[in-house]
Design a protein around this motif. Structure first.
Motif, mmCIF file in Angstrom:
data_model
loop_
_atom_site.group_PDB
_atom_site.id
_atom_site.type_symbol
_atom_site.label_atom_id
_atom_site.label_comp_id
_atom_site.label_asym_id
_atom_site.label_seq_id
_atom_site.Cartn_x
_atom_site.Cartn_y
_atom_site.Cartn_z
ATOM 1 N N TYR A 10 18.473 -15.385 -4.182
ATOM 2 C CA TYR A 10 19.914 -15.328 -4.430
ATOM 3 C C TYR A 10 20.555 -14.103 -3.776
ATOM 4 O O TYR A 10 21.770 -13.971 -3.792
ATOM 5 C CB TYR A 10 20.181 -15.332 -5.932
ATOM 6 C CG TYR A 10 20.009 -16.695 -6.552
ATOM 7 C CD1 TYR A 10 21.033 -17.630 -6.505
ATOM 8 C CD2 TYR A 10 18.812 -17.061 -7.154
ATOM 9 C CE1 TYR A 10 20.876 -18.898 -7.061
ATOM 10 C CE2 TYR A 10 18.643 -18.312 -7.708
ATOM 11 C CZ TYR A 10 19.674 -19.233 -7.658
ATOM 12 O OH TYR A 10 19.514 -20.485 -8.201
ATOM 13 N N ASP B 289 24.159 -12.842 1.079
ATOM 14 C CA ASP B 289 24.213 -13.856 0.024
ATOM 15 C C ASP B 289 23.845 -15.190 0.665
ATOM 16 O O ASP B 289 24.657 -15.792 1.380
ATOM 17 C CB ASP B 289 25.621 -13.933 -0.569
ATOM 18 C CG ASP B 289 25.705 -14.930 -1.723
ATOM 19 O OD1 ASP B 289 24.719 -15.665 -1.941
ATOM 20 O OD2 ASP B 289 26.746 -14.983 -2.398
ATOM 21 N N GLU C 182 28.675 -12.706 3.687
ATOM 22 C CA GLU C 182 28.959 -13.983 3.027
ATOM 23 C C GLU C 182 29.581 -15.015 3.960
ATOM 24 O O GLU C 182 29.788 -16.150 3.549
ATOM 25 C CB GLU C 182 29.913 -13.765 1.849
ATOM 26 C CG GLU C 182 29.393 -12.812 0.786
ATOM 27 C CD GLU C 182 30.392 -12.593 -0.329
ATOM 28 O OE1 GLU C 182 30.283 -13.260 -1.366
ATOM 29 O OE2 GLU C 182 31.296 -11.736 -0.142
ATOM 30 N N ARG D 30 27.655 -15.274 -9.972
ATOM 31 C CA ARG D 30 28.634 -15.052 -8.911
ATOM 32 C C ARG D 30 30.002 -14.797 -9.537
ATOM 33 O O ARG D 30 30.381 -15.535 -10.436
ATOM 34 C CB ARG D 30 28.714 -16.246 -7.938
ATOM 35 C CG ARG D 30 27.486 -16.431 -7.063
ATOM 36 C CD ARG D 30 27.259 -15.222 -6.154
ATOM 37 N NE ARG D 30 26.117 -15.367 -5.263
ATOM 38 C CZ ARG D 30 24.862 -15.050 -5.571
ATOM 39 N NH1 ARG D 30 24.576 -14.568 -6.767
ATOM 40 N NH2 ARG D 30 23.903 -15.192 -4.695
ATOM 41 N N PRO D 31 30.761 -13.785 -9.101
ATOM 42 C CA PRO D 31 30.355 -12.797 -8.089
ATOM 43 C C PRO D 31 29.350 -11.806 -8.666
ATOM 44 O O PRO D 31 29.319 -11.575 -9.877
ATOM 45 C CB PRO D 31 31.674 -12.111 -7.740
ATOM 46 C CG PRO D 31 32.488 -12.218 -9.001
ATOM 47 C CD PRO D 31 32.137 -13.554 -9.593
#
Length: 422
Positions: free
Chosen positions: A63, A78, A27, A160-161
């Motif tokens: 995604y 991500d 991320e 998300r998350p």
């Protein structure tokens, strides 16, 4: 035979689990750089999968992206928080990608700047090898003996998350793609279809799907709509819904279902009250966007006759096959002969008939074949036409002679049926 003598059913295959535990979720820029360094140091092809929010979002963006390579293990990225995934593209330069159903994942991967140098599609390989069912779970169970959990296949991946069980499910989709590719590749070589597969994979890698014309015609239930004015109403409502869905990044059916579009187009109400009172007009956006729906219906009502859509879309292709016998009996004979021969050829080669030759290419070639009937020149002309439409060389070599035979045979006037004496 008594129940006691009935053999017990075999136990189900074991459920596939993560051999190395949960892969890291990338991320941050630092984590991306670390992952890219590890992937670049790996060996062999890389398994890749992507998760979209189909049924929830208008866009088909990725995604979540999952990757696995020998010597590296698995990672999950991500992509939402990154402006660019160029470091990943550079790390995978020259590396073969393994995808399952590449036509589904390549567009969303291309959207974030990821393009394969080479490709192996396990679903397409399964089709070329004649497997009756080529879903990932089925191939994994058939060839590797593991059961693949699919309980999170339809979740909203834009959440998300992301919940841990979803991430574990996603990681499993690349867990055994490397092994699956090896088995399928060996079988392709054994059956002499490896060159066919290479051509198909190269075509997939460079193929750009055409923009769908008149997409509104695929509205479910549109066949029940009568009259060109009502068809125009379907079009106006569909395009209005599509604009709203794109602005909100919501799948169109969540704003107004197709069924509501169809009933409104049939009733053609002229104001909000009568629209909302129309039986079957429903959906989350039915009342919220009622003024837009009324405006769309008003635009359809105001169109001149020459602006109204026709029942069948105008295109550059041949007419529907059911009309061939009336419009061109010789072309209809060509098509019937070729279909029968291609079906037999597909069975002989253990292939789905649509993989032997795309039906649209078949119809276009047989509706307007080359004018020559000299066999050699005709074969060259048919091959040139098929290649121009997008047929791969192996398809031209396999199906071309079938089409040539159909053209030459159909052009010979059939003998009249002998008269039956009464």
């Amino acid at each position: 035979m008594s129940d006691e003598d009935t053999p017990a059913p075999p136990p189900p295959p074991p459920l596939l689990t993560l051999r190395d535990g949960m892969p890291p979720l990338v991320e941050s820029a630092a984590a991306l750089a670390e992952m890219c360094e590890a992937l670049a140091a790996g060996t062999g092809p890389v398994a890749i999968d992507a998760e979209r929010a189909s049924g929830y979002r208008y866009s088909s963006r990725a995604y979540l992206i999952q990757l696995r390579r020998e010597g590296t293990g698995s990672y999950m990225v991500d992509p939402i928080g990154f402006d660019s995934l160029l470091p990943l593209q550079e790390a995978l330069d020259g590396v073969e990608w393994i995808l399952h159903a590449a036509t589904q994942d390549l567009p969303c991967l291309n959207e974030v700047g990821l393009y394969p140098s080479a490709l192996f599609d396990t679903e397409l390989a399964g089709r070329l090898l004649g497997y009756p069912r080529v879903g990932l779970a089925t191939l994994v169970e058939t060839l590797l003996g593991f059961r693949l959990a699919k309980e999170h296949s339809a979740v909203d991946w834009s959440t998300r998350p992301l919940p841990v069980p979803w991430l574990e499910y996603a990681a499993l989709d690349v867990e055994v793609l490397l092994e699956l590719r090896e088995l399928l590749a060996a079988e392709l070589v054994e059956t002499g279809k490896d060159e066919w597969a290479r051509q198909e994979f190269d075509y997939l890698r460079t193929f750009e799907p055409a923009v769908r014309v008149d997409a509104w015609r695929r509205t479910s239930g549109v066949h029940r709509v009568r009259g060109r004015r009502a068809l125009a109403a379907v079009r106006e409502l569909w395009e209005t819904r599509n604009e709203i869905a794109e602005q909100r990044d919501v799948t169109p059916g969540r704003i107004l279902p197709d069924a509501a579009i169809v009933v409104a187009a049939q009733a053609l109400p002229t104001d909000k009250d009568s629209l909302l009172a129309t039986k079957g007009f429903h959906g989350r956006g039915a009342e919220r966007y009622s003024s837009k729906w009324v405006a769309a219906l008003g635009r359809a009502a105001a169109l001149d006759e020459d602006q109204l859509p026709t029942r069948a879309p105008r295109g550059d292709g041949p007419p529907l096959p059911r009309a061939w016998a009336e419009k061109d009996p010789v072309a209809a004979r060509r098509l019937a002969l070729a279909r029968e021969a291609l079906t037999a050829l597909a069975e002989e080669q253990n292939l789905p008939v649509e993989n032997v030759l795309t039906p649209d290419y078949l119809r276009r070639t047989l509706w307007t074949p080359p004018k020559t009937r000299e066999p050699s020149a005709l074969a060259d002309g048919v091959a040139e036409q098929l290649a121009g439409y997008g047929a791969r060389p192996w398809q031209v070599d396999l199906a071309g002679p079938v089409l040539v035979d159909a053209i030459l045979t159909a052009d010979v006037e059939p003998e009249p049926e002998p008269a039956v004496e009464v």
